[in-house]
Write an enzyme that holds these catalytic residues in place. Structure first.
Site, PDB file in Angstrom:
ATOM      1  N   GLU A  86      19.190  10.097  24.000  1.00 47.25           N
ATOM      2  CA  GLU A  86      20.385   9.112  24.301  1.00 47.25           C
ATOM      3  C   GLU A  86      19.937   8.251  25.232  1.00 47.25           C
ATOM      4  OE1 GLU A  86      24.231  11.042  25.026  1.00 47.25           O
ATOM      5  OE2 GLU A  86      23.923  12.634  23.681  1.00 47.25           O
ATOM      6  N   GLU A 143      23.117  18.288  25.634  1.00 48.08           N
ATOM      7  CA  GLU A 143      23.466  18.372  27.192  1.00 48.08           C
ATOM      8  C   GLU A 143      24.066  19.679  27.493  1.00 48.08           C
ATOM      9  OE1 GLU A 143      25.976  15.000  27.906  1.00 48.08           O
ATOM     10  OE2 GLU A 143      24.471  13.726  27.377  1.00 48.08           O
ATOM     11  N   TYR A 151      21.447   6.735  30.819  1.00 56.54           N
ATOM     12  CA  TYR A 151      22.314   5.417  30.542  1.00 56.54           C
ATOM     13  C   TYR A 151      22.134   4.550  31.864  1.00 56.54           C
ATOM     14  CZ  TYR A 151      24.711   7.991  26.588  1.00 56.54           C
ATOM     15  OH  TYR A 151      24.645   8.656  25.353  1.00 56.54           O
ATOM     16  N   GLN A 191      25.212   3.917  20.652  1.00 58.83           N
ATOM     17  CA  GLN A 191      25.291   4.652  19.277  1.00 58.83           C
ATOM     18  C   GLN A 191      25.233   3.226  18.353  1.00 58.83           C
ATOM     19  OE1 GLN A 191      28.182   7.556  18.753  1.00 58.83           O
ATOM     20  NE2 GLN A 191      27.607   8.524  20.792  1.00 58.83           N
TER      21      GLN A 191
END
Length: 513
Positions: A318, A193, A261, A367
């Protein structure tokens, strides 16, 4: 007579036409592989993921372990067939200096985890501990390098430390620390990121920084070149991907990352509860999750302009759902429960990755343990498997199988302002010739029946497993660890080249033909 016909016509128009879910699976000429690495996981130094999750300490006498690594966790992840594990972050990666985590544990310096909870860590879990754990798990390590606060030399020497056989300064240091042979780590992230916690860089600047780091990471693992992954975009930041693809030569990068996300909002306490949510909240979360299809397609289109042969992988390293932390837990530890909502989200997302398997060749759910959309939760000696775990375990039949294109026309699931496709489908054929079909009913209120036309598939029987529960808010607890678990499924009927499946509300089904 004319009047009677008119009356019958008007009567027929008054009867609502029932929509029907339909799909076609086409096995003719299928050749794209669903890379097993799409099923990767993520272990950051965050909350109770490493310490109290994977690692309970070398001297722990109450929880069965090997060199401090929980054996119940190892057994569960091996059953799930975890193909790779990303470490040490996340945001933590760009503050982590790998040399702090090698050598005698009593002499390792402490570090303050400024990103996650401000806790002090003793570095007792470092490079050797992680890579040896990956060997125990039978999984490939994915190391995230420190670009934000590290140096080119640091990362170059880390590659040498873990990969060079002998007769180099770093391989000699590794041997002095007790590891004779190299681990031959293939996957390397060049920062994380970079647009945010990895340095708040602009894309042009990061592209140049990446080129510099990549130049000095040009090592090999045996006869195989290492796989360098550039820090990629967040969700719909298409300019970031465009800038990287335009400015980084194809021979310097093997993968470009993408993070997305499913979240309500990024403000404090704006993410909603993991367990106390309405059907509208559920539809909102699923709407965010299903955006993955559009994001992957548009980032892939950009990559196609510069890499038409698709040599560079899109790595979604992610992904998952992000809610408010559970009440009375450390806000910096990101501990949240995991319901049937998350199981449905996982199944639908994996179906999207299968659809785009030609470009998406690696992904990492965030995670693994006790953090965000975890597959495992622990509490001292106790451990439970979440609904998300069960979906990934059911879906592992797709790993390294041939993707069979699916054309789906689904009914709408409507809640308030949201209109979503009620059914998600993907399919593959494994090396033994078995066809597997994964189906998700997103609808929280009613069952969905879908008719599937099978092209190029000669099936004689069908069997399956299902994950569902009475409510979309249902989840497993340490008091009821098996409230949500897979069961045999008998709602599929095969007739010639047609498959009919009736899916209960909020359910995930995997069929084998």
């Amino acid at each position: 007579m004319k009047k009677l016909l008119t009356t019958l016509l008007l009567a027929s128009l008054a009867i609502p036409t029932l929509a029907q879910n339909k799909a076609t699976i086409n096995a003719e000429g299928a050749s794209i592989t669903i890379n097993k690495h799409i099923y990767g996981h993520f272990a950051e130094h965050l909350g109770r993921c490493i310490y109290d999750g994977f690692y309970v300490g070398d001297n722990n006498k109450t929880i069965p372990n090997k060199n401090g690594v929980r054996l119940d966790v190892v057994d569960a992840l091996k059953k799930m067939k975890i193909p790779n594990l990303r470490w040490p972050g996340g945001c933590f990666a760009d503050t982590y200096h790998w040399k702090d985590g090698i050598g005698p544990k009593g002499k390792r310096p402490k570090i303050v985890n400024t990103w996650w909870g401000g806790v002090t860590e003793d570095n007792s879990f470092g490079t050797h501990d992680f890579l040896n754990m990956c060997e125990l798990l039978g999984t490939e390590p994915y190391l995230a390098g420190n670009v934000g606060s590290g140096t080119v030399q640091d990362l170059s020497e880390w590659v040498q430390y873990v990969n060079f056989p002998s007769n180099s300064p770093m391989s000699t240091l590794r041997q002095q620390n007790g590891r004779e042979k190299p681990w031959n780590v293939k996957f390397w992230g060049v920062g994380n990121e970079a647009w945010g916690c990895g340095g708040n860089m602009k894309p042009d600047y990061y592209a140049n920084i990446y080129r510099q780091y990549s130049t000095f990471m040009n090592g090999t693992v045996g006869t195989e070149k290492i796989f360098r992954i550039a820090s990629g975009a967040s969700s719909d930041d298409f300019n970031w991907t465009e800038t990287l693809m335009k400015n980084i030569p194809g021979n310097m990068v093997e993968g470009v990352a993408l993070h997305h996300y499913s979240v309500f909002g990024w403000g404090e306490n704006a993410k909603g509860s993991a367990t106390q949510f309405t059907e509208t909240d559920y539809a909102h979360t699923m709407n965010e999750a299903l955006k993955m299809d559009d994001f992957v397609q548009k980032h892939s289109d950009i990559m196609d302009k510069y890499d038409p042969k698709k040599k560079v992988a899109l790595v979604v390293d992610e992904w998952g759902a992000w809610y408010n932390v559970e009440p009375n837990t450390n806000p910096g530890f990101l501990f949240q429960q995991n319901t049937m909502r998350d199981a449905v989200l996982a199944g639908a997302t994996l179906n999207i990755f299968h659809k785009h398997a030609e470009r998406v060749r690696m992904a990492n759910l965030a995670q693994a343990i006790n953090v965000l959309q975890a597959v495992i939760l622990t509490d001292g000696p106790k451990m439970l498997l979440t609904p998300t775990y069960h979906v990934l375990e059911m879906y592992n039949v797709h790993q390294d199988a041939t993707m069979l294109p699916v054309d789906v026309k689904a009914d709408d699931y409507k809640v308030g302002e949201y209109k979503l496709p009620a059914v998600s489908v993907s399919a593959s054929r494994d090396k033994a010739g078995k066809t597997h079909v994964s189906l998700v009913n997103i609808d929280a209120g009613k069952p969905q029946t879908i008719t599937v036309n099978l092209k190029g598939i000669s099936a004689k029987s069908v069997m399956g497993r299902i994950l569902t529960s009475a409510k979309v808010q249902d989840y497993n607890t340490f008091a009821q660890p098996n409230k949500v678990k897979p069961a045999p499924f008998s709602g599929a009927k095969l007739s010639g080249d047609e498959l009919t499946v009736t899916l209960p509300p909020v359910s995930v089904v995997v069929l084998e033909m």
